[in-house]
Design an enzyme around this catalytic site. Sequence first.
Site, short mmCIF file in Angstrom:
data_model
loop_
_atom_site.label_atom_id
_atom_site.label_comp_id
_atom_site.label_asym_id
_atom_site.label_seq_id
_atom_site.Cartn_x
_atom_site.Cartn_y
_atom_site.Cartn_z
N TYR A 56 -6.30 16.25 57.76
CA TYR A 56 -6.95 15.85 59.01
C TYR A 56 -6.81 16.97 60.04
O TYR A 56 -7.78 17.35 60.72
CB TYR A 56 -6.33 14.56 59.52
CG TYR A 56 -7.01 13.97 60.74
CD1 TYR A 56 -8.20 13.26 60.62
CD2 TYR A 56 -6.45 14.11 62.01
CE1 TYR A 56 -8.82 12.70 61.72
CE2 TYR A 56 -7.06 13.56 63.12
CZ TYR A 56 -8.24 12.86 62.98
OH TYR A 56 -8.85 12.31 64.09
N SER A 116 -9.80 16.41 68.01
CA SER A 116 -8.56 15.64 68.15
C SER A 116 -7.47 16.59 68.61
O SER A 116 -7.55 17.80 68.40
CB SER A 116 -8.18 15.01 66.81
OG SER A 116 -6.85 14.49 66.85
#
Length: 260
Positions: free
Chosen positions: A145, A132
Amino acid sequence: MPFSDYKTALVTGASSGIGAAVVERFCREGLEVHAVARSLDALQQLAQRTGCVPHAIDVTDRDALSALAKEVEFDILVNNAGVDRPKKFLEADDGDIDLLVDVNLRAVLHLCRMVVPGMVKRDRGHVINISSIAGAYNFGGNSTYHATKAGVSMLSNQLRIDAFGRRVRVTEICPGRVATDIFAHVHGDDPSIRERFIDGFELPQATDIAEAIAFAVAAPVAVNVGHMEITPTLQVMGGLQTAKPEGPAIPASRGKGTKP
């Protein structure tokens, strides 16, 4: 090594979104695609549509993954499964941290451990890690995350070093905002969530990410596409913010027992 030299693929998080799009794209190339996800119903529908081999497995189930890796020699591994619990780290609890580490990082590490040695032995293979932009850029409310995706990013670099001298390719795909159901999974299935993250924006589709992956896989054997950052044209990372203090600064201690 182009598609014609690969026979089998394993895709995690395959029941929807990017994972399902990758399964569909690989199946069109004639690969035997093993699709892994928790949702059996969604996998069965995907299998009927594409001819993939469905496996209702949670990626944290190490024994089930190990059994599958021993059963099939995989030429392509796509680590796509991921979760998020968006909150500030100051508000995170142990369950949030454990879940994200288990799914986003630990499962990726173990799948690579199970699959990549066989690729090295056969001198053939391609690992696709879906990380990501959160692994490289900072934005609020997703600290765990960010940490797990940064780990996946570094792992991708390390795999190339560990497999040096063999025809094992590693590609890290770093998506920004993509029009998938992940926002509903993370924030709740409410119309306002779609309005907040998807409606009205010009966003890449899951199929766009799948085509980018197909491009990397289809490259000649001498070409390793190592890193692809894929964002909307109208999305940028970065920005500078400066906060004003909420109160006067607390004086530094002058030492134990020292009077002001």
